[in-house]
Design an enzyme around this catalytic site. Structure first.
Site: not given
Length: 654
Positions: A428, A504, A506, A508
């Protein structure tokens, strides 16, 4: 009132006291196939006394009533009152989780099997009765526990013993209701006892079975070298057995002076197999100590081959070439241990890779020089393996290069042509992609950065997929065209044996991960079914612990999520580490991690954590329905209803 409509209120919140959590979910604390592991917890305590030089014999009896007793001539567990809890220490050990004398290093045990602090308390929780007898300070004390953690008698003085006589005897009656089988597998148990004797040269381990009358004793004065020689006597040995040991002389990071290990390695014509232990605890799933042994052997043998110009042109030696035919026994001695689960089947302490590699390489370097005939045979065996692997790789290379597709420009490819070993990381963001390029092993790891969010391809027609640049680049990079589930698929052009999604930790990142999984599940199902797709798991937190005086250097501990961070903080508190000595950093994303951190936590095969993506047996239709509900364009109403019904199940990180 139906189950669905029952109100969720304060009365639904339970607090499990004492050892009740162990009895509620025993599988979290022990292996429930049979009671062997809870007896091993008692045995490990006796072995800890022996490995720290306080005991010279361990006596084990399997009684006719299926109870088991373990006795040692160690120091004897203290029976006096704990200075703070005002409860006899022997009672604390058997009734309280996270209680023990192995947290504070330098206090009582220099080496022990682990720092979970739940060992014999689990034995007590899952037994109908436990009897503990302690010889100490010229007196004999005894205490009984019934149905888990209930003490049925005070710690009582029942006799006297000689002033130099000491030790602990524990007899446990495992409760059959917690195990699939109430019987201890005697063959496996005897092998465990024999391995304890092998790992502690000079210590006598004695076993008696009252039912059969069998009695056995083990004492290995020559330790693991003699043990391995016996184990491989029927195999075709290549060269000689390499036996050595090594320990560090200075503390650094989480490695303490005196950490290291001893090992015996032999190469045979047959495929390799080994046994590994950490502080005498067997680790059947291996871990970072085995990875360190492998790295040290590989680096030394590779240098030997290069120095003597033994490698044919175009052949590169890899760790697997050296390791594939190695028979080994490894006994690691590590102060700060981290295991995968309470059963301690696998060591996960990252620093141990570097520790073992450093103490193994020099002795093996010298051994190769001192044993030229054996060194030549072992090197030739590894080179034959490397040559066969290279030939197989060249066949695949010809197939994959026959196409006309040009590899995407932002792909940083690997050098190897061994498809079985090659890995592609779909990363990413360009920032994280830059770190990943520096962190990778360029020989077999490739990086393809993804810009922004990938298209939701669940309802995208196959002939329109390549209109999206990201999807086009992924397909060309992996060398496989989109296809339908159940269709005959040509995977001869596949360029990587592992395709890892690196996003990541998280919301997103999870979304991008979901979009990529949708792409592979819908349009590349053969890759999912074949086990080629993986999810890399970068840590969310780093816990820095400052130095705690001499012999306890600073440490850095990576935590996957909130739960793991809480577990680490509890362990540090039990070790007596002050809050002021602990700093917690949260990674906002992969771009925040420097290449070294990304390498050791997420990309290095010996220290990373990775999940393989697959479909459970018989769950294909259910999986298709789930994707249709969550990713289908015409399912907005159904998704809203589903979120209203199931939204409270989500664990949100906001």
């Amino acid at each position: 009132m139906t189950q669905e409509s029952k109100v969720y209120d304060e009365s639904d919140f339970d607090v499990l006291e004492g050892l009740e959590p162990v009895r509620q979910v025993p599988g979290m604390y022990t292996r429930t196939k049979n009671p062997l592991h809870i007896i091993q917890e008692v045995l490990d305590n006796a072995a800890d006394e022996a490995q720290n030089g306080h005991a010279s014999r361990i006596d084990v009896i399997v009684h006719k009533d299926h109870s088991v007793s373990v006795a040692d001539n160690g120091r004897g567990i203290p029976v006096g009152l704990h200075p703070i809890k005002q409860i006899p220490v022997v009672v604390l050990a058997y009734t309280k989780l996270h209680a023990g004398a192995k947290f504070r290093k330098g206090n009582s045990y220099q080496r022990s099997g682990g720092l979970h602090g739940v060992g014999v308390a689990v034995t007590n929780a899952l037994s109908t009765k436990v009897e503990v007898e302690v010889k100490r300070d010229g007196k004999i004390h005894r205490v009984h526990f019934l149905d888990g953690d209930r003490e049925i008698s005070p710690v009582a003085e029942v006799g006297e013993c000689g002033p130099r006589t000491s030790g602990t005897r524990v007899r446990a009656w495992p409760n059959p209701k917690y195990f699939d089988s109430p019987n201890i597998p005697l063959g496996e148990f005897e092998e465990l006892l024999r391995s304890k004797a092998m790992l502690m040269p000079g210590v006598n381990v004695n076993f008696r079975n009252e039912d059969s009358g069998d009695e056995k004793s083990w004492c290995y004065k020559d330790g693991i070298g003699a043990y391995l020689a016996d184990r491989i006597a029927h195999l075709d040995l290549v060269g000689e057995v390499f036996t050595s040991q090594g320990y560090v002389t200075e503390s650094s990071d989480s490695i303490i002076e005196g950490d290291g290990g001893k090992w015996a390695v032999a190469w045979t014509a047959e495929s390799g197999k080994g046994e590994s232990y950490v502080n005498l605890i067997p680790t059947p799933l291996g871990g970072t100590h085995e990875a360190g042994l492998r790295a040290g052997l590989f680096e030394a043998l590779k240098a030997y081959c290069e120095h003597h110009a033994m490698l044919p042109r175009g052949i590169t030696l890899q760790a697997e070439d050296v390791w594939s035919h190695a028979q080994f026994v490894l006994s690691a001695s590590v102060t700060h241990t981290q295991f995968q689960g309470q059963t301690k089947d696998k060591l996960t302490s990252r620093e141990v890779v570097r520790l073992l590699s450093s103490v193994v390489r020099d002795p093996f370097d010298h051994w190769l020089i001192d044993h030229p005939d054996a060194a030549k045979k072992i090197a030739e065996l590894a080179i034959r393996h490397a040559t066969a692997r290279a030939k197989q790789g060249k066949v695949v290379e010809k197939r994959k290069s026959s196409g006309v597709a040009t590899l995407p420009g932002k792909l940083t490819d690997c050098e190897s042509t061994d498809i079985g070993r090659n890995e592609l990381f779909l990363v990413e963001g360009d920032s994280a992609g830059g770190s990943a390029k520096q962190a990778r092993d360029r020989e077999y790891q490739a990086i393809l950065p993804l810009r922004g969010k990938v298209l939701n391809t669940f309802d995208t027609a196959r002939d329109q997929l390549f209109a999206n640049n990201e999807v086009h680049d992924i397909s060309v990079a992996i060398g496989v065209d989109p296809h339908e589930r159940g269709a005959e698929v040509d995977l001869s052009g596949l360029r990587y044996g592992k395709i890892s999604l690196l996003t990541d930790a998280d919301v997103d990142g999870s979304h991008i991960q979901t979009l990529l999984l949708t792409l592979f599940f819908t349009h590349f199902p053969a890759l999912v079914d074949g086990g080629y797709i993986y999810i890399a798991q970068p840590p969310l937190f780093r816990v820095d612990v400052s130095a705690q005086g001499k012999g306890r250097p600073a440490r850095k501990i990576y935590c996957l999520d909130e739960a793991e961070r809480s577990s680490v903080l509890k362990q540090l508190a039990a070790e007596g580490v002050r809050d002021s000595s602990i700093t917690i950093a949260r990674f906002k994303g992969l771009g925040e991690m420097n290449p070294e951190q990304l390498r050791e936590t997420t990309m290095h095969p010996d220290t990373r954590r990775m999940l393989q993506v697959g479909i459970p047996d018989g769950a294909l239709e259910e999986t298709v329905r789930a994707f249709h509900l969550l990713m289908g364009k015409g399912e907005a109403g159904s998704r809203r209803t589903w979120l209203e019904t199931k939204g409270d199940l989500a664990e949100l990180d906001v």
